[in-house]
Design an enzyme around this catalytic site. Structure first.
Site, mmCIF file in Angstrom:
data_model
loop_
_atom_site.group_PDB
_atom_site.id
_atom_site.type_symbol
_atom_site.label_atom_id
_atom_site.label_comp_id
_atom_site.label_asym_id
_atom_site.label_seq_id
_atom_site.Cartn_x
_atom_site.Cartn_y
_atom_site.Cartn_z
ATOM 1 C CE LYS A 13 0.869 -11.260 8.834
ATOM 2 N NZ LYS A 13 2.091 -12.090 8.746
ATOM 3 N NE ARG A 87 3.491 -9.507 2.921
ATOM 4 C CZ ARG A 87 2.585 -10.426 3.252
ATOM 5 N NH1 ARG A 87 1.325 -10.109 3.334
ATOM 6 N NH2 ARG A 87 2.958 -11.656 3.499
ATOM 7 N NE ARG A 126 1.471 -21.502 6.962
ATOM 8 C CZ ARG A 126 1.553 -20.172 6.970
ATOM 9 N NH1 ARG A 126 0.880 -19.468 7.867
ATOM 10 N NH2 ARG A 126 2.304 -19.538 6.117
ATOM 11 N NE ARG A 138 0.795 -19.700 2.363
ATOM 12 C CZ ARG A 138 0.839 -18.533 3.003
ATOM 13 N NH1 ARG A 138 0.053 -18.320 4.033
ATOM 14 N NH2 ARG A 138 1.660 -17.579 2.613
ATOM 15 N NE ARG A 149 5.913 -16.659 2.735
ATOM 16 C CZ ARG A 149 5.411 -17.739 3.346
ATOM 17 N NH1 ARG A 149 5.881 -18.937 3.084
ATOM 18 N NH2 ARG A 149 4.445 -17.609 4.203
HETATM 19 P P1 AMP Z 1 0.521 -14.101 3.156
HETATM 20 O O1 AMP Z 1 -0.575 -15.097 3.080
HETATM 21 O O2 AMP Z 1 0.098 -12.825 3.843
HETATM 22 O O3 AMP Z 1 1.784 -14.663 3.731
HETATM 23 O O4 AMP Z 1 0.854 -13.668 1.647
HETATM 24 C C1 AMP Z 1 1.295 -14.618 0.707
HETATM 25 C C2 AMP Z 1 1.952 -13.907 -0.476
HETATM 26 O O5 AMP Z 1 0.995 -13.056 -1.115
HETATM 27 C C3 AMP Z 1 3.108 -12.983 -0.134
HETATM 28 O O6 AMP Z 1 4.339 -13.670 0.004
HETATM 29 C C4 AMP Z 1 3.094 -12.041 -1.328
HETATM 30 O O7 AMP Z 1 3.617 -12.676 -2.488
HETATM 31 C C5 AMP Z 1 1.605 -11.840 -1.547
HETATM 32 N N1 AMP Z 1 1.062 -10.731 -0.743
HETATM 33 C C6 AMP Z 1 0.134 -10.829 0.251
HETATM 34 N N2 AMP Z 1 -0.150 -9.620 0.753
HETATM 35 C C7 AMP Z 1 0.624 -8.730 0.084
HETATM 36 C C8 AMP Z 1 0.816 -7.325 0.171
HETATM 37 N N3 AMP Z 1 0.130 -6.578 1.058
HETATM 38 N N4 AMP Z 1 1.697 -6.757 -0.699
HETATM 39 C C9 AMP Z 1 2.377 -7.493 -1.601
HETATM 40 N N5 AMP Z 1 2.275 -8.822 -1.712
HETATM 41 C C10 AMP Z 1 1.399 -9.453 -0.885
#
Ligand code: AMP
Length: 191
Positions: A13, A87, A126, A138, A149
């Site tokens: 994404k 989400r 990654r 990360r 996740r």
């Molecule tokens: P991402 O970079 O999108 O994979 O997000 C990393 C982490 O941030 C996720 O595993 C969640 O802990 C938190 N996070 C990001 N976006 C959301 C969302 N829309 N709702 C809830 N938690 C989020």
């Protein structure tokens, strides 16, 4: 044009959002990036979400909806790319309300389909690449958090596929193809 990129962690994404920013002057709204920035800068909110994020669980709807609300007030340029948001169904409903409030519409939801095995592989790579480039992986790019996740994706986020399908917004594309091929599929959807 406002769009959502939907897909599990590692689906690509962020990569595709980056390309749309360059080519269509769109604005990438990644709640993951916003939360990581809050974590790094040590804000109260950042401290609150750090552990939850590192474990791989979702932070509260209230927090992420607040982050998105702030961004929708600014310049809209070529439109918004929602990356990693919504989400949950509650977030999807909130997004519909926020867009309606500012006179905007949701034009497309693109689901990027990938296998779990490929995801695990991509995320492990990654993390390795980040370290090889002298950075840090990360905190949630490890096998244990990734399991959480993925589970969060299937339990809380995958229901959005049916939700947007019912609304007539959804197009699913093959996220396993090369980055350029995926970019071409995205461009086909957006027209
Ligand atoms: P991402 O970079 O999108 O994979 O997000 C990393 C982490 O941030 C996720 O595993 C969640 O802990 C938190 N996070 C990001 N976006 C959301 C969302 N829309 N709702 C809830 N938690 C989020």
């Amino acid at each position: 044009m406002n769009i959502i990129l939907l897909g599990p962690p590692g689906a690509g994404k962020g990569t595709q959002a980056g390309r749309l920013v360059e080519k269509r002057d769109m604005i990438q709204l990644s709640t993951g990036d916003m939360l990581r920035a809050a974590k790094t800068s040590g804000t109260e909110m950042g401290k609150k979400v750090a552990e939850v994020m590192d474990r791989g669980e979702l932070v509260t709807d209230e927090i992420v909806i607040g982050l998105i609300r702030e961004q929708l007030e600014g310049d809209k340029k070529g439109g918004f790319i929602f990356d990693g948001f919504p989400r949950t169904l509650a977030q999807a409903d909130a997004l519909a309300d926020l867009l309606a409030e500012c006179g905007e519409t949701l034009d497309a939801v693109i689901e990027m389909q990938v296998d779990d095995e490929v995801l695990v592989h991509r995320i492990v790579n990654r993390a390795k690449e980040a370290v090889a480039n002298g950075g840090a992986a990360r905190a949630d790019d490890n096998a244990e958090s990734l399991k959480v996740r993925l589970m969060a994706y299937y339990k809380q986020t995958a229901p959005l596929i049916g939700y947007y399908h019912a609304k007539g917004n959804l197009t699913s594309i093959d996220g396993l193809a090369s980055m350029d091929e995926v970019e071409a599929s995205v461009a086909d959807v957006l027209g």
